[in-house]
Motif scaffolding. Structure first.
Motif, PDB file in Angstrom:
ATOM      1  N   ASP A 216       0.827  -1.206   0.000  1.00  0.00           N
ATOM      2  CA  ASP A 216       0.000   0.000   0.000  1.00  0.00           C
ATOM      3  C   ASP A 216       0.862   1.257   0.000  1.00  0.00           C
ATOM      4  N   ALA A 217       1.958   1.241   0.760  1.00  0.00           N
ATOM      5  CA  ALA A 217       2.848   2.405   0.806  1.00  0.00           C
ATOM      6  C   ALA A 217       3.470   2.672  -0.567  1.00  0.00           C
ATOM      7  N   LEU A 218       3.845   1.624  -1.285  1.00  0.00           N
ATOM      8  CA  LEU A 218       4.413   1.807  -2.627  1.00  0.00           C
ATOM      9  C   LEU A 218       3.370   2.341  -3.611  1.00  0.00           C
ATOM     10  N   VAL A 219       2.130   1.882  -3.480  1.00  0.00           N
ATOM     11  CA  VAL A 219       1.060   2.382  -4.357  1.00  0.00           C
ATOM     12  C   VAL A 219       0.812   3.863  -4.080  1.00  0.00           C
ATOM     13  N   VAL A 220       0.691   4.247  -2.811  1.00  0.00           N
ATOM     14  CA  VAL A 220       0.440   5.651  -2.481  1.00  0.00           C
ATOM     15  C   VAL A 220       1.650   6.513  -2.831  1.00  0.00           C
ATOM     16  N   ALA A 221       2.858   5.997  -2.662  1.00  0.00           N
ATOM     17  CA  ALA A 221       4.055   6.753  -3.062  1.00  0.00           C
ATOM     18  C   ALA A 221       4.041   6.989  -4.567  1.00  0.00           C
ATOM     19  N   THR A 222       3.606   6.000  -5.322  1.00  0.00           N
ATOM     20  CA  THR A 222       3.472   6.168  -6.777  1.00  0.00           C
ATOM     21  C   THR A 222       2.467   7.270  -7.071  1.00  0.00           C
ATOM     22  N   ASP A 223       1.335   7.252  -6.362  1.00  0.00           N
ATOM     23  CA  ASP A 223       0.295   8.270  -6.562  1.00  0.00           C
ATOM     24  C   ASP A 223       0.831   9.663  -6.268  1.00  0.00           C
ATOM     25  N   ALA A 224       1.621   9.764  -5.192  1.00  0.00           N
ATOM     26  CA  ALA A 224       2.138  11.060  -4.763  1.00  0.00           C
ATOM     27  C   ALA A 224       3.092  11.672  -5.778  1.00  0.00           C
ATOM     28  N   LEU A 225       3.569  10.876  -6.712  1.00  0.00           N
ATOM     29  CA  LEU A 225       4.489  11.375  -7.741  1.00  0.00           C
ATOM     30  C   LEU A 225       3.791  11.575  -9.082  1.00  0.00           C
ATOM     31  N   CYS A 226       2.459  11.427  -9.104  1.00  0.00           N
ATOM     32  CA  CYS A 226       1.686  11.579 -10.348  1.00  0.00           C
ATOM     33  C   CYS A 226       1.236  13.018 -10.551  1.00  0.00           C
ATOM     34  N   LEU A 227       0.788  13.308 -11.770  1.00  0.00           N
ATOM     35  CA  LEU A 227       0.273  14.618 -12.138  1.00  0.00           C
ATOM     36  C   LEU A 227      -1.045  14.878 -11.413  1.00  0.00           C
ATOM     37  N   PRO A 228      -1.134  15.976 -10.655  1.00  0.00           N
ATOM     38  CA  PRO A 228      -2.377  16.262  -9.930  1.00  0.00           C
ATOM     39  C   PRO A 228      -3.474  16.817 -10.855  1.00  0.00           C
ATOM     40  N   PRO A 229      -4.718  16.751 -10.425  1.00  0.00           N
ATOM     41  CA  PRO A 229      -5.201  16.110  -9.211  1.00  0.00           C
ATOM     42  C   PRO A 229      -5.162  14.589  -9.343  1.00  0.00           C
ATOM     43  N   VAL A 230      -4.952  13.920  -8.219  1.00  0.00           N
ATOM     44  CA  VAL A 230      -4.806  12.464  -8.214  1.00  0.00           C
ATOM     45  C   VAL A 230      -5.996  11.832  -7.503  1.00  0.00           C
ATOM     46  N   LEU A 231      -6.638  10.893  -8.185  1.00  0.00           N
ATOM     47  CA  LEU A 231      -7.719  10.097  -7.609  1.00  0.00           C
ATOM     48  C   LEU A 231      -7.239   8.656  -7.547  1.00  0.00           C
ATOM     49  N   LEU A 232      -7.279   8.059  -6.367  1.00  0.00           N
ATOM     50  CA  LEU A 232      -6.863   6.674  -6.180  1.00  0.00           C
ATOM     51  C   LEU A 232      -8.094   5.800  -6.006  1.00  0.00           C
ATOM     52  N   VAL A 233      -8.277   4.857  -6.915  1.00  0.00           N
ATOM     53  CA  VAL A 233      -9.404   3.931  -6.870  1.00  0.00           C
ATOM     54  C   VAL A 233      -8.999   2.724  -6.031  1.00  0.00           C
ATOM     55  N   THR A 234      -9.677   2.547  -4.878  1.00  0.00           N
ATOM     56  CA  THR A 234      -9.329   1.473  -3.943  1.00  0.00           C
ATOM     57  C   THR A 234     -10.509   1.150  -3.043  1.00  0.00           C
ATOM     58  N   PRO A 235     -10.605  -0.098  -2.571  1.00  0.00           N
ATOM     59  CA  PRO A 235     -11.603  -0.405  -1.553  1.00  0.00           C
ATOM     60  C   PRO A 235     -11.026  -0.268  -0.131  1.00  0.00           C
ATOM     61  N   ASP A 236      -9.726  -0.055  -0.010  1.00  0.00           N
ATOM     62  CA  ASP A 236      -9.038  -0.055   1.282  1.00  0.00           C
ATOM     63  C   ASP A 236      -9.455   1.154   2.113  1.00  0.00           C
ATOM     64  N   LYS A 237      -9.966   0.873   3.291  1.00  0.00           N
ATOM     65  CA  LYS A 237     -10.358   1.949   4.197  1.00  0.00           C
ATOM     66  C   LYS A 237      -9.529   1.931   5.479  1.00  0.00           C
ATOM     67  N   SER A 238      -8.475   1.116   5.489  1.00  0.00           N
ATOM     68  CA  SER A 238      -7.664   1.032   6.707  1.00  0.00           C
ATOM     69  C   SER A 238      -6.320   1.725   6.541  1.00  0.00           C
ATOM     70  N   HIS A 239      -5.424   1.177   5.711  1.00  0.00           N
ATOM     71  CA  HIS A 239      -4.076   1.732   5.576  1.00  0.00           C
ATOM     72  C   HIS A 239      -3.988   2.889   4.584  1.00  0.00           C
ATOM     73  N   ILE A 240      -4.705   2.784   3.483  1.00  0.00           N
ATOM     74  CA  ILE A 240      -4.585   3.787   2.415  1.00  0.00           C
ATOM     75  C   ILE A 240      -4.912   5.201   2.905  1.00  0.00           C
ATOM     76  N   PRO A 241      -5.993   5.436   3.665  1.00  0.00           N
ATOM     77  CA  PRO A 241      -6.251   6.818   4.112  1.00  0.00           C
ATOM     78  C   PRO A 241      -5.109   7.401   4.947  1.00  0.00           C
ATOM     79  N   ALA A 242      -4.525   6.599   5.828  1.00  0.00           N
ATOM     80  CA  ALA A 242      -3.408   7.093   6.643  1.00  0.00           C
ATOM     81  C   ALA A 242      -2.193   7.406   5.778  1.00  0.00           C
TER      82      ALA A 242
END
Length: 171
Positions: free
Chosen positions: A106-132
């Protein structure tokens, strides 16, 4: 000097990022109709559809589904897991206080997102680790806010309300 039109265009683009569940919804069977529609709208409105190079490993398929997966991956921006991504993932884990063993993917996926062209929308069902991790990403220098679009088999169609179909300023 960048023209006003190009500045407006750059602001209206962005990235729709799929995690493993988002990609699975698009791959399995004929694909989820809501997910397919959102991806098409994102692409038509100038947004990139991206995913981490780790995501296809989580969504491995065989037979016809494997062929469909390969085809879809050829249409998306598959982001490599490089030093910038791993460094950002480490910072996200440190900032969020999450365990690297349990949350590395999850950290690698969000780190990838953080380096993308904004605005960034992440499609996920995860409600535990991803929001943090997304909250921690806001503290990375120059990182865009990563908005979470929660999906699952039952609510993938809700993407319609969360991925804008208009391109502001280009009416």
């Amino acid at each position: 000097m960048v023209s006003k039109r190009l500045k407006i265009k750059a602001k209206s683009e962005g990235t729709l990022v799929l995690d493993a569940q988002g990609l699975s919804l698009h791959v399995d069977g004929d694909g989820d109709e809501g997910m397919r529609a959102r991806i098409e709208v994102a692409q038509q409105s100038g947004r990139r559809v991206a995913l981490s190079a780790l995501t296809p490993l989580e969504v491995r398929r065989t037979g016809e589904a494997a062929k469909r997966l390969r085809f879809l991956l050829s249409r998306f921006d598959v982001k490599p897991v490089n030093d910038a991504v791993t460094d950002a993932a480490a910072k996200l884990l440190d900032t969020s206080g999450l365990d690297g063993h349990a949350c590395l993917g999850d950290a690698l996926v969000v780190a990838t997102d953080a380096l993308c062209l904004p605005p960034v929308l992440l499609v996920t069902p995860d409600k535990s680790h991803i929001p943090a991790l997304c909250k921690a990403a806001e503290e990375l220098p120059g990182s865009p806010k990563v908005k979470i679009v929660n999906v699952g088999r039952s609510n993938a169609a809700s993407l319609a309300a969360q991925v804008p179909t208009e391109r502001p300023g280009l009416e």
